[in-house]
Motif scaffolding. Structure first.
Motif, PDB file in Angstrom:
ATOM      1  N   LYS A  13      -5.865  12.374 -22.382  1.00  0.00           N
ATOM      2  CA  LYS A  13      -5.617  11.486 -21.260  1.00  0.00           C
ATOM      3  C   LYS A  13      -6.791  11.506 -20.285  1.00  0.00           C
ATOM      4  CE  LYS A  13      -0.603  11.123 -21.061  1.00  0.00           C
ATOM      5  NZ  LYS A  13       0.568  11.110 -20.157  1.00  0.00           N
ATOM      6  N   THR A  14      -7.050  10.353 -19.687  1.00  0.00           N
ATOM      7  CA  THR A  14      -8.106  10.225 -18.694  1.00  0.00           C
ATOM      8  C   THR A  14      -7.498  10.313 -17.306  1.00  0.00           C
ATOM      9  OG1 THR A  14      -9.415   8.801 -20.149  1.00  0.00           O
ATOM     10  CG2 THR A  14      -9.908   8.724 -17.788  1.00  0.00           C
ATOM     11  N   ARG A  15      -8.045  11.168 -16.469  1.00  0.00           N
ATOM     12  CA  ARG A  15      -7.540  11.293 -15.103  1.00  0.00           C
ATOM     13  C   ARG A  15      -8.216  10.269 -14.198  1.00  0.00           C
ATOM     14  NH1 ARG A  15      -6.050  17.441 -13.255  1.00  0.00           N
ATOM     15  NH2 ARG A  15      -4.298  17.624 -14.695  1.00  0.00           N
ATOM     16  N   VAL A  16      -7.374   9.500 -13.517  1.00  0.00           N
ATOM     17  CA  VAL A  16      -7.855   8.481 -12.593  1.00  0.00           C
ATOM     18  C   VAL A  16      -7.306   8.810 -11.213  1.00  0.00           C
ATOM     19  CG1 VAL A  16      -7.923   6.018 -12.060  1.00  0.00           C
ATOM     20  CG2 VAL A  16      -7.841   6.770 -14.442  1.00  0.00           C
ATOM     21  N   LEU A  17      -8.166   8.852 -10.200  1.00  0.00           N
ATOM     22  CA  LEU A  17      -7.744   9.239  -8.860  1.00  0.00           C
ATOM     23  C   LEU A  17      -8.088   8.145  -7.842  1.00  0.00           C
ATOM     24  CD1 LEU A  17      -7.834  12.647  -7.170  1.00  0.00           C
ATOM     25  CD2 LEU A  17      -9.092  10.797  -6.041  1.00  0.00           C
ATOM     26  N   THR A  18      -7.114   7.820  -7.002  1.00  0.00           N
ATOM     27  CA  THR A  18      -7.285   6.791  -5.979  1.00  0.00           C
ATOM     28  C   THR A  18      -6.668   7.269  -4.667  1.00  0.00           C
ATOM     29  OG1 THR A  18      -7.188   4.996  -7.607  1.00  0.00           O
ATOM     30  CG2 THR A  18      -6.772   4.406  -5.313  1.00  0.00           C
ATOM     31  N   GLY A  19      -7.393   7.111  -3.570  1.00  0.00           N
ATOM     32  CA  GLY A  19      -6.867   7.459  -2.250  1.00  0.00           C
ATOM     33  C   GLY A  19      -6.709   6.220  -1.388  1.00  0.00           C
ATOM     34  N   ILE A  20      -5.702   6.233  -0.518  1.00  0.00           N
ATOM     35  CA  ILE A  20      -5.415   5.107   0.364  1.00  0.00           C
ATOM     36  C   ILE A  20      -5.421   5.627   1.802  1.00  0.00           C
ATOM     37  CG2 ILE A  20      -3.878   3.153   0.833  1.00  0.00           C
ATOM     38  CD1 ILE A  20      -2.986   5.311  -2.112  1.00  0.00           C
ATOM     39  N   THR A  21      -6.379   5.201   2.603  1.00  0.00           N
ATOM     40  CA  THR A  21      -6.473   5.682   3.980  1.00  0.00           C
ATOM     41  C   THR A  21      -5.346   5.106   4.819  1.00  0.00           C
ATOM     42  OG1 THR A  21      -8.873   5.762   3.737  1.00  0.00           O
ATOM     43  CG2 THR A  21      -7.994   5.947   5.966  1.00  0.00           C
ATOM     44  N   THR A  22      -4.673   5.949   5.576  1.00  0.00           N
ATOM     45  CA  THR A  22      -3.471   5.539   6.320  1.00  0.00           C
ATOM     46  C   THR A  22      -3.823   5.174   7.757  1.00  0.00           C
ATOM     47  OG1 THR A  22      -3.020   7.859   6.810  1.00  0.00           O
ATOM     48  CG2 THR A  22      -1.940   6.925   4.889  1.00  0.00           C
ATOM     49  N   THR A  23      -4.488   4.018   7.885  1.00  0.00           N
ATOM     50  CA  THR A  23      -4.868   3.562   9.227  1.00  0.00           C
ATOM     51  C   THR A  23      -4.315   2.184   9.562  1.00  0.00           C
ATOM     52  OG1 THR A  23      -6.955   2.739   8.309  1.00  0.00           O
ATOM     53  CG2 THR A  23      -6.989   4.911   9.347  1.00  0.00           C
ATOM     54  N   GLY A  24      -3.537   1.595   8.672  1.00  0.00           N
ATOM     55  CA  GLY A  24      -3.029   0.258   8.951  1.00  0.00           C
ATOM     56  C   GLY A  24      -1.923  -0.140   8.004  1.00  0.00           C
ATOM     57  N   ILE A  25      -1.556  -1.420   8.047  1.00  0.00           N
ATOM     58  CA  ILE A  25      -0.489  -1.987   7.239  1.00  0.00           C
ATOM     59  C   ILE A  25      -1.126  -2.771   6.085  1.00  0.00           C
ATOM     60  CG2 ILE A  25       1.537  -3.491   7.239  1.00  0.00           C
ATOM     61  CD1 ILE A  25       1.732  -0.978   9.034  1.00  0.00           C
ATOM     62  N   PRO A  26      -0.721  -2.541   4.840  1.00  0.00           N
ATOM     63  CA  PRO A  26      -1.333  -3.250   3.708  1.00  0.00           C
ATOM     64  C   PRO A  26      -1.189  -4.769   3.824  1.00  0.00           C
ATOM     65  CG  PRO A  26      -0.014  -1.400   2.939  1.00  0.00           C
ATOM     66  CD  PRO A  26       0.290  -1.561   4.402  1.00  0.00           C
ATOM     67  N   HIS A  27      -2.255  -5.465   3.442  1.00  0.00           N
ATOM     68  CA  HIS A  27      -2.231  -6.926   3.453  1.00  0.00           C
ATOM     69  C   HIS A  27      -2.459  -7.462   2.037  1.00  0.00           C
ATOM     70  CE1 HIS A  27      -6.629  -6.767   3.315  1.00  0.00           C
ATOM     71  NE2 HIS A  27      -6.632  -6.006   4.395  1.00  0.00           N
ATOM     72  N   LEU A  28      -2.439  -8.768   1.879  1.00  0.00           N
ATOM     73  CA  LEU A  28      -2.557  -9.371   0.549  1.00  0.00           C
ATOM     74  C   LEU A  28      -3.865  -8.995  -0.133  1.00  0.00           C
ATOM     75  CD1 LEU A  28      -1.139 -12.986   1.105  1.00  0.00           C
ATOM     76  CD2 LEU A  28       0.035 -11.004   0.149  1.00  0.00           C
ATOM     77  N   GLY A  29      -4.932  -8.866   0.646  1.00  0.00           N
ATOM     78  CA  GLY A  29      -6.214  -8.473   0.075  1.00  0.00           C
ATOM     79  C   GLY A  29      -6.170  -7.071  -0.501  1.00  0.00           C
ATOM     80  N   ASN A  30      -5.509  -6.144   0.193  1.00  0.00           N
ATOM     81  CA  ASN A  30      -5.342  -4.780  -0.329  1.00  0.00           C
ATOM     82  C   ASN A  30      -4.567  -4.798  -1.646  1.00  0.00           C
ATOM     83  OD1 ASN A  30      -4.600  -3.700   3.032  1.00  0.00           O
ATOM     84  ND2 ASN A  30      -6.575  -3.607   1.998  1.00  0.00           N
ATOM     85  N   TYR A  31      -3.544  -5.637  -1.689  1.00  0.00           N
ATOM     86  CA  TYR A  31      -2.694  -5.697  -2.874  1.00  0.00           C
ATOM     87  C   TYR A  31      -3.473  -6.190  -4.094  1.00  0.00           C
ATOM     88  CZ  TYR A  31       0.822  -7.424  -6.134  1.00  0.00           C
ATOM     89  OH  TYR A  31       1.553  -7.674  -7.268  1.00  0.00           O
ATOM     90  N   VAL A  32      -4.179  -7.297  -3.922  1.00  0.00           N
ATOM     91  CA  VAL A  32      -4.904  -7.894  -5.043  1.00  0.00           C
ATOM     92  C   VAL A  32      -6.089  -7.027  -5.454  1.00  0.00           C
ATOM     93  CG1 VAL A  32      -6.344  -9.863  -5.701  1.00  0.00           C
ATOM     94  CG2 VAL A  32      -4.171 -10.239  -4.528  1.00  0.00           C
ATOM     95  N   GLY A  33      -6.798  -6.467  -4.476  1.00  0.00           N
ATOM     96  CA  GLY A  33      -8.013  -5.736  -4.783  1.00  0.00           C
ATOM     97  C   GLY A  33      -7.818  -4.309  -5.230  1.00  0.00           C
ATOM     98  N   ALA A  34      -6.746  -3.649  -4.763  1.00  0.00           N
ATOM     99  CA  ALA A  34      -6.605  -2.217  -5.051  1.00  0.00           C
ATOM    100  C   ALA A  34      -5.219  -1.817  -5.545  1.00  0.00           C
ATOM    101  CB  ALA A  34      -6.951  -1.409  -3.794  1.00  0.00           C
ATOM    102  N   ILE A  35      -4.177  -2.274  -4.854  1.00  0.00           N
ATOM    103  CA  ILE A  35      -2.840  -1.770  -5.165  1.00  0.00           C
ATOM    104  C   ILE A  35      -2.352  -2.246  -6.533  1.00  0.00           C
ATOM    105  CG2 ILE A  35      -0.433  -1.698  -4.424  1.00  0.00           C
ATOM    106  CD1 ILE A  35      -1.412  -2.079  -1.545  1.00  0.00           C
ATOM    107  N   ARG A  36      -2.472  -3.537  -6.797  1.00  0.00           N
ATOM    108  CA  ARG A  36      -1.969  -4.074  -8.073  1.00  0.00           C
ATOM    109  C   ARG A  36      -2.664  -3.453  -9.280  1.00  0.00           C
ATOM    110  NH1 ARG A  36      -1.752 -10.479  -8.607  1.00  0.00           N
ATOM    111  NH2 ARG A  36      -4.016 -10.244  -8.609  1.00  0.00           N
ATOM    112  N   PRO A  37      -4.011  -3.386  -9.313  1.00  0.00           N
ATOM    113  CA  PRO A  37      -4.626  -2.734 -10.475  1.00  0.00           C
ATOM    114  C   PRO A  37      -4.295  -1.253 -10.596  1.00  0.00           C
ATOM    115  CG  PRO A  37      -6.298  -3.416  -8.869  1.00  0.00           C
ATOM    116  CD  PRO A  37      -5.006  -4.024  -8.452  1.00  0.00           C
ATOM    117  N   ALA A  38      -4.110  -0.567  -9.456  1.00  0.00           N
ATOM    118  CA  ALA A  38      -3.775   0.858  -9.507  1.00  0.00           C
ATOM    119  C   ALA A  38      -2.378   1.073 -10.065  1.00  0.00           C
ATOM    120  CB  ALA A  38      -3.893   1.467  -8.117  1.00  0.00           C
ATOM    121  N   ILE A  39      -1.445   0.221  -9.679  1.00  0.00           N
ATOM    122  CA  ILE A  39      -0.080   0.350 -10.182  1.00  0.00           C
ATOM    123  C   ILE A  39      -0.034   0.051 -11.682  1.00  0.00           C
ATOM    124  CG2 ILE A  39       2.203  -0.737 -10.108  1.00  0.00           C
ATOM    125  CD1 ILE A  39       1.965  -0.756  -7.084  1.00  0.00           C
TER     126      ILE A  39
END
Length: 347
Positions: A13-39
């Motif tokens: 298995k390949t280990r993939v690591l992603t961090g999300i800085t907790t300074t705001g509320i997720p927006h559509l750009g966050n979802y399309v660019g980072a959240i959706r591919p990570a999920i």
């Protein structure tokens, strides 16, 4: 004891690591660019994903306790509502794994200050001070900002991540993590750290905001991911368009509306919208179509998100389980590293 078959599966298995800085509320750009591919990655059988709330990183930018606390809860609820597979993914808060900050110190003791001097964020702060005519080039620069790449290295190296999905602006930090890891391995004569690879997905979409610029909190042009239906429609109607009238053919290239629609639509829907543009669809009608698509796509996760926010104890239990899994990796690894540097127990 793991069976030989189980050990073989884990090793492949390949280990993939992603961090999300907790300074705001997720927006559509966050979802399309980072959240959706990570999920999507969290559900792949051949990957071992680590996702964390980077709440210690957040303190570099945000010194408002309420903002940080609300963002932590909101982001955790967002990822869970969107279907993060926490059976496969290790989902934890950075601050729940104290071994990370201990590793930060070990890495700081082998990291050259000159390496940190070259970090983009630090150089930008110095350049801003110079442009403002400040006699102190380090005015307003905290040690948190200065040593940010070292903490990021600790995040990555602690869990022996093979791949770290990043934007192009973060590639330097991955290179720094590799430099620091190599220095540690050299000084203490061992292969303690896995050398991580930056993963820049050129297919990742970057959405424009209401004003046509990149969707970003700093531009105040975002569309919150889980705003109400009424707010969603209102914000979509604010998206900047040109002055072409209904009936006049419109270009899809460079159009923020079409870009937003395409990020959520199927291939057939995109083709239909392209034809509508060629036929001269009015901007009002185009915005209504986009609202209907986004609202339908986000309806179920939005409901789940609000249910989760009403049950923070449930979210807390998930984060604690994630921390336990993370520390099951971190604690024995730190024991090994303590022995390597000479600070192990006497007996």
């Amino acid at each position: 004891m793991l069976s030989s078959i189980t050990r073989e599966v884990l090793m492949t298995k390949t280990r993939v690591l992603t961090g999300i800085t907790t300074t705001g509320i997720p927006h559509l750009g966050n979802y399309v660019g980072a959240i959706r591919p990570a999920i999507r990655a969290s559900k792949e059988e051949n990957t071992e994903p680590f996702f964390f709330l980077a709440d210690l990183h957040a303190l570099i930018k945000a010194q408002d306790p309420k903002r940080v606390a609300e963002s932590r809860l909101d982001i955790a609820a967002t990822w869970l509502a969107l279907g993060l597979d926490t059976d496969n993914a290790v989902f934890y808060r950075q601050s729940d794994v104290p071994e990370i900050t201990e590793l930060l110190w070990l890495l700081s003791c082998v990291c050259a200050k000159g390496l940190m001097n070259r970090a983009h964020a630090y150089k930008a702060a110095v350049a801003d001070n110079d442009a403002a005519g400040s006699p102190d080039p380090d005015r307003g620069v905290t040690m948190g900002l200065f040593s940010y790449p070292t903490l990021m290295a600790a995040d990555i190296l602690m869990f022996k991540a093979n791949r770290v999905p990043v934007g192009r602006d973060q590639i330097q930090h991955l290179e720094m993590a590799r430099d620091i890891a190599g220095r540690f391995n050299h000084i203490y004569k061992g292969d303690y750290f896995v050398m991580p690879e930056a993963e820049v997905d050129t297919r990742v979409q970057q959405l424009n905001g209401l004003d046509g610029r990149k969707m970003s909190k700093s531009y105040n042009n975002t569309i919150p991911l889980f705003c109400t239906e009424k707010q969603l429609l209102k914000l979509i109607r604010k998206i900047k368009t040109n002055s072409l009238e209904p009936g006049e053919p419109k270009e899809t290239e460079g159009c923020s509306l079409f870009q937003l629609y395409s990020a959520f639509a199927t291939d057939d829907q995109i083709a239909d919208m392209q034809q509508a543009y060629a036929d001269g669809i009015g901007w009002g009608d185009a915005k209504n179509r986009i609202f209907e698509l986004l609202n339908e796509t986000l309806k179920e996760p939005r409901q789940r998100y609000h249910e989760l926010l009403e049950d923070p104890a449930h979210i807390e239990s998930i984060m604690k389980k994630g921390a336990e899994r993370a520390r099951a990796e971190a604690v024995p690894f730190m024991d090994e590293l303590r022995r390597a540097v000479g600070i192990a127990p006497f007996a």
